[in-house]
Structures are given as C-alpha cells and as structure tokens.
Design an enzyme around this catalytic site. Structure first.
Site, PDB file in Angstrom:
ATOM      1  N   SER A 141      89.090  26.304  85.377  1.00 54.88           N
ATOM      2  CA  SER A 141      89.509  24.888  85.325  1.00 54.88           C
ATOM      3  C   SER A 141      90.961  24.749  85.766  1.00 54.88           C
ATOM      4  O   SER A 141      91.703  25.735  85.809  1.00 54.88           O
ATOM      5  CB  SER A 141      89.383  24.408  83.875  1.00 54.88           C
ATOM      6  OG  SER A 141      90.159  23.254  83.643  1.00 54.88           O
TER       7      SER A 141
ATOM      8  N   TYR B 255      90.526  23.484  74.906  1.00 54.39           N
ATOM      9  CA  TYR B 255      89.912  23.691  76.218  1.00 54.39           C
ATOM     10  C   TYR B 255      90.840  24.512  77.113  1.00 54.39           C
ATOM     11  O   TYR B 255      90.406  25.465  77.770  1.00 54.39           O
ATOM     12  CB  TYR B 255      89.630  22.326  76.835  1.00 54.39           C
ATOM     13  CG  TYR B 255      88.900  22.325  78.137  1.00 54.39           C
ATOM     14  CD1 TYR B 255      89.583  22.185  79.347  1.00 54.39           C
ATOM     15  CD2 TYR B 255      87.522  22.435  78.186  1.00 54.39           C
ATOM     16  CE1 TYR B 255      88.912  22.155  80.557  1.00 54.39           C
ATOM     17  CE2 TYR B 255      86.840  22.409  79.400  1.00 54.39           C
ATOM     18  CZ  TYR B 255      87.542  22.257  80.576  1.00 54.39           C
ATOM     19  OH  TYR B 255      86.872  22.235  81.781  1.00 54.39           O
TER      20      TYR B 255
HETATM   21  P1  NAP Z   1      78.675  18.777  81.652  1.00 53.76           P
HETATM   22  O1  NAP Z   1      78.220  17.735  82.599  1.00 53.76           O
HETATM   23  O2  NAP Z   1      79.146  18.415  80.282  1.00 53.76           O
HETATM   24  O3  NAP Z   1      77.534  19.927  81.535  1.00 53.76           O
HETATM   25  C1  NAP Z   1      77.774  20.997  80.671  1.00 53.76           C
HETATM   26  C2  NAP Z   1      76.504  21.810  80.603  1.00 53.76           C
HETATM   27  O4  NAP Z   1      76.697  22.886  79.669  1.00 53.76           O
HETATM   28  C3  NAP Z   1      75.330  20.983  80.088  1.00 53.76           C
HETATM   29  O5  NAP Z   1      74.153  21.352  80.777  1.00 53.76           O
HETATM   30  C4  NAP Z   1      75.235  21.420  78.634  1.00 53.76           C
HETATM   31  O6  NAP Z   1      73.940  21.329  78.118  1.00 53.76           O
HETATM   32  C5  NAP Z   1      75.624  22.885  78.751  1.00 53.76           C
HETATM   33  N1  NAP Z   1      76.023  23.457  77.455  1.00 53.76           N
HETATM   34  C6  NAP Z   1      77.018  23.047  76.654  1.00 53.76           C
HETATM   35  N2  NAP Z   1      77.067  23.825  75.556  1.00 53.76           N
HETATM   36  C7  NAP Z   1      76.061  24.734  75.666  1.00 53.76           C
HETATM   37  C8  NAP Z   1      75.578  25.792  74.856  1.00 53.76           C
HETATM   38  N3  NAP Z   1      76.152  26.085  73.686  1.00 53.76           N
HETATM   39  N4  NAP Z   1      74.521  26.518  75.296  1.00 53.76           N
HETATM   40  C9  NAP Z   1      73.917  26.222  76.466  1.00 53.76           C
HETATM   41  N5  NAP Z   1      74.317  25.218  77.300  1.00 53.76           N
HETATM   42  C10 NAP Z   1      75.383  24.489  76.888  1.00 53.76           C
HETATM   43  O7  NAP Z   1      79.899  19.564  82.295  1.00 53.76           O
HETATM   44  P2  NAP Z   1      80.276  19.818  83.824  1.00 53.76           P
HETATM   45  O8  NAP Z   1      81.299  18.836  84.241  1.00 53.76           O
HETATM   46  O9  NAP Z   1      79.047  20.010  84.631  1.00 53.76           O
HETATM   47  O10 NAP Z   1      81.045  21.218  83.648  1.00 53.76           O
HETATM   48  C11 NAP Z   1      80.393  22.450  83.825  1.00 53.76           C
HETATM   49  C12 NAP Z   1      81.464  23.518  83.692  1.00 53.76           C
HETATM   50  O11 NAP Z   1      82.522  23.230  84.604  1.00 53.76           O
HETATM   51  C13 NAP Z   1      82.110  23.571  82.317  1.00 53.76           C
HETATM   52  O12 NAP Z   1      82.421  24.916  82.005  1.00 53.76           O
HETATM   53  C14 NAP Z   1      83.402  22.779  82.503  1.00 53.76           C
HETATM   54  O13 NAP Z   1      84.390  23.177  81.577  1.00 53.76           O
HETATM   55  C15 NAP Z   1      83.767  23.163  83.880  1.00 53.76           C
HETATM   56  N6  NAP Z   1      84.671  22.253  84.605  1.00 53.76           N
HETATM   57  C16 NAP Z   1      84.345  20.935  84.747  1.00 53.76           C
HETATM   58  C17 NAP Z   1      85.215  20.126  85.508  1.00 53.76           C
HETATM   59  C18 NAP Z   1      84.949  18.661  85.731  1.00 53.76           C
HETATM   60  O14 NAP Z   1      85.881  17.956  86.190  1.00 53.76           O
HETATM   61  N7  NAP Z   1      83.763  18.159  85.437  1.00 53.76           N
HETATM   62  C19 NAP Z   1      86.344  20.677  86.085  1.00 53.76           C
HETATM   63  C20 NAP Z   1      86.641  22.016  85.873  1.00 53.76           C
HETATM   64  C21 NAP Z   1      85.779  22.802  85.141  1.00 53.76           C
HETATM   65  P3  NAP Z   1      73.552  20.205  77.017  1.00 53.76           P
HETATM   66  O15 NAP Z   1      72.826  19.172  77.788  1.00 53.76           O
HETATM   67  O16 NAP Z   1      72.710  20.945  76.036  1.00 53.76           O
HETATM   68  O17 NAP Z   1      74.818  19.683  76.401  1.00 53.76           O
HETATM   69  C1  GCO Z   2      90.271  16.697  81.175  1.00 49.26           C
HETATM   70  C2  GCO Z   2      89.152  17.055  82.108  1.00 49.26           C
HETATM   71  C3  GCO Z   2      89.460  18.384  82.772  1.00 49.26           C
HETATM   72  C4  GCO Z   2      88.320  18.784  83.651  1.00 49.26           C
HETATM   73  C5  GCO Z   2      88.583  20.071  84.321  1.00 49.26           C
HETATM   74  C6  GCO Z   2      89.788  20.032  85.219  1.00 49.26           C
HETATM   75  O1  GCO Z   2      89.987  16.134  80.109  1.00 49.26           O
HETATM   76  O2  GCO Z   2      91.414  16.964  81.561  1.00 49.26           O
HETATM   77  O3  GCO Z   2      87.915  17.119  81.431  1.00 49.26           O
HETATM   78  O4  GCO Z   2      89.697  19.357  81.807  1.00 49.26           O
HETATM   79  O5  GCO Z   2      87.153  18.936  82.913  1.00 49.26           O
HETATM   80  O6  GCO Z   2      88.636  21.153  83.444  1.00 49.26           O
HETATM   81  O7  GCO Z   2      89.794  21.226  85.980  1.00 49.26           O
END
Ligand code: NAP
Ligand code: GCO
Length: 273
Positions: free
Chosen positions: A153, A166
């Site tokens: 992230s 986080y």
């Molecule tokens: P999201 O839409 O909230 O999806 C998260 C996924 O993880 C969902 O399918 C959720 O399933 C699953 N999950 C959560 N806890 C779990 C557990 N204990 N066991 C199994 N599955 C679990 O998040 P996203 O935006 O796609 O993010 C995916 C990854 O990218 C995360 O690691 C997040 O930190 C990272 N990330 C996101 C962003 C962003 O801007 N979106 C940026 C950087 C990094 P449920 O339906 O069961 O909750």
């Molecule tokens: C926040 C956002 C970010 C993104 C991502 C950025 O609240 O700042 O959720 O943390 O999820 O991790 O890279």
C-alpha cells in the site's frame, strides 16, 4: 539463459491462489492471471460471500471446477488455511502463485482506537500473509519454483490520520516480503509486493462518497491533488504488474515492492494555481 520471448509472461499450467478475491482488487488480479493462462483459486470468509464470488467469476466466463476453485476460508485461521491448502492441492493442484490480497482497514484516530481493533487489522493484513505464505511454501520448495505477491500500500511508505493499524500492518508486510525473498530465494521462489495507489473499490468507497450537498468527499479532491494524473486508479491498472510478478519474466526480481500509484510517491502534490 533463454533468449527473451513473450512466453515468459505465460502462466499456462500454473495454479494461482488470490486470497479474498470475490471482488475488488483481488478479483481483477485473478481475472488477469487467468487471461495469462493460470487456473484460479480464491477464498472468502463465508458461504454467502463465496457464492457471491463464484457468481462474479461465472459472469466473467469462468467454469467453476476448471478455471476457478472457491473455498470458504478465513485467512487469519491457521488450521483453516492448512486444511484449505490440502483441498487445493487435491482439487486444483500445488499452488504456484500466491497473491496475499485479502485485507481490511479501520479508519479510527489512534487515540480512540481499541487495542482489539488494532489487532484485528494486524491479524488480517500482516499475520494472515504470514500464515498463508507459510502454508504454500512447502509445495513451492518441493517444486523448486514459486511466486508470492503481497498487496502492500501507499501506507507501506507513508502515514496519514486514522490509519495507524493499517500503516503498521502494510509497513510490516513490506518487510515480510523482503524477508521471504531473502529466506527462500535459494528455492527459486520470488516474493515481491505490489503497492497500489488509491483504487476505486468497496474498501475506498467511504472516501469517495457524494456529500449531502451533492459535493464530492473532501478526500476525493485531496487524493486527486496528490496523484499526478489527478484521478483515482482502477483495479485493472494493477494487472500488468501482477502478471509480470507472477511470471518467469520476473525471476530475477525478488524483494521488490512495485508501486502502481500513478506517481503519488514521487509527487509533492498539485501546487495551488
Ligand atoms: P475490498 O474491496 O475491501 O476487498 C477485500 C477482500 O478481502 C474482500 O474479498 C474480503 O472478503 C476479503 N477479506 C477480508 N478479510 C478476510 C479474511 N479474514 N479472510 C478472507 N478474506 C478476507 O478491498 P480492496 O480495495 O479490493 O483491497 C484488496 C487489497 O488491496 C487489500 O489488502 C488492501 O489493503 C489493498 N489495497 C487497497 C487499495 C485501494 O485503494 N483499494 C490500495 C492499496 C492496497 P469479505 O467479502 O469476506 O469481506
Ligand atoms: C486510506 C485508503 C488507503 C488505500 C491504500 C492506499 O484510507 O488511506 O484506504 O489506505 O486503501 O492502502 O495505498
């Protein structure tokens, strides 16, 4: 060493487990790895969520039991993960590519955050990548080949208000990535990270909500000013990096966090006009 050729990006015959990939970033990455030839494994925490995920894959043209295999598994539960790996190996094959994608965030000012809330984020975002990586490493070691990709992230590098747990987890995930790469490189296992910028998914939906007066959430203009292209990124924009790090084209890349952030980390922010 073979001459470079495009087949180095081909994942045909590989089994890729993308954790928590019913939707969001994991689902986009899973579709891309399948487009590159891989068989997909994903998991979710309960039957309803799993069924929703399977519906999404079927709508995307996947055949369940051939192109995609889904399992109920909470990634924080080591016994459940170990049992799931046994089922995967029996039904889909040894895991060649692991994407530790499952993750949560709790946006709470640190002085108001309960220790239990902090622990919950650490459990999913840091302990679980350890648990799942540990479970698939023996199979990769036996095959003397494997790819582990941890979804890091911006918060692996930067802090901001309300995301202490986080940021601590994602900072730790960066170092877990480097340590796995160090410890298992001799088995031809590469462990790298993808560091997404700000992606439009359910996880960031609260930061993009339209306000009661019809204006955009203040965070929306904040993040647009911090991104050179002035926009949120789409999950699909992470897919090229995922296929690269999952393929033999990246066999000499190890311990690297590939930031796919539109330039956020390079940019001080849009100057006032
Ligand atoms: P999201 O839409 O909230 O999806 C998260 C996924 O993880 C969902 O399918 C959720 O399933 C699953 N999950 C959560 N806890 C779990 C557990 N204990 N066991 C199994 N599955 C679990 O998040 P996203 O935006 O796609 O993010 C995916 C990854 O990218 C995360 O690691 C997040 O930190 C990272 N990330 C996101 C962003 C962003 O801007 N979106 C940026 C950087 C990094 P449920 O339906 O069961 O909750
Ligand atoms: C926040 C956002 C970010 C993104 C991502 C950025 O609240 O700042 O959720 O943390 O999820 O991790 O890279």
């Amino acid at each position: 060493m073979a001459e470079f050729n495009m087949k180095m990006f081909d994942l045909t015959g590989k089994v890729a487990w993308v954790t928590g990939a019913s939707y969001g970033i994991g689902f986009a990455i899973a579709k891309a790895l399948h487009t590159a030839g891989a068989k997909i494994v994903f998991n979710d925490r309960g039957q309803e969520q799993l069924d929703n995920g399977l519906k999404n894959y079927k709508e995307a043209g996947f055949e369940v039991g051939k192109d995609v295999f889904g399992y109920i598994c909470d990634v924080t539960d080591e016994n459940a993960v170990q049992e799931t790996v046994k089922k995967i190996e029996k039904e889909a094959g040894t895991v060649d590519i692991l994407v530790n994608n499952a993750g949560i965030i709790k946006r709470i000012p640190m002085h108001e955050m309960k220790a239990e809330e902090f622990r919950q984020v650490i459990d999913v975002d840091l302990n679980a990548p350890f648990i799942v990586s540990k479970a698939v490493l023996p199979g990769m070691m036996a095959k003397k080949a494997g790819k582990i990709i941890n979804i890091c992230s911006m918060m692996s590098e930067l802090g901001r208000e309300t995301v202490s747990a986080y940021a601590a987890a994602k900072g730790g995930l960066k170092m877990l990535t480097r340590n796995i790469s160090s410890e298992y490189g001799e088995f031809n296992i590469q462990c790298n990270g993808i560091g997404p910028g700000y992606i439009a998914t359910p996880q960031t939906a609260p930061l993009r909500e339209t306000q009661p007066d019809g204006s955009m959430h203040p965070f929306d203009s904040f993040i647009r000013a911090k991104t050179p292209a002035g926009r949120w990124l789409d999950p699909e924009e992470l897919c090229g990096a995922a296929v690269f790090l999952a393929s033999e084209a990246s066999n000499a890349v190890n311990g690297h966090i590939l930031y796919v952030d539109g330039g956020i980390l390079a940019y001080i922010g849009k100057q006032p006009k």
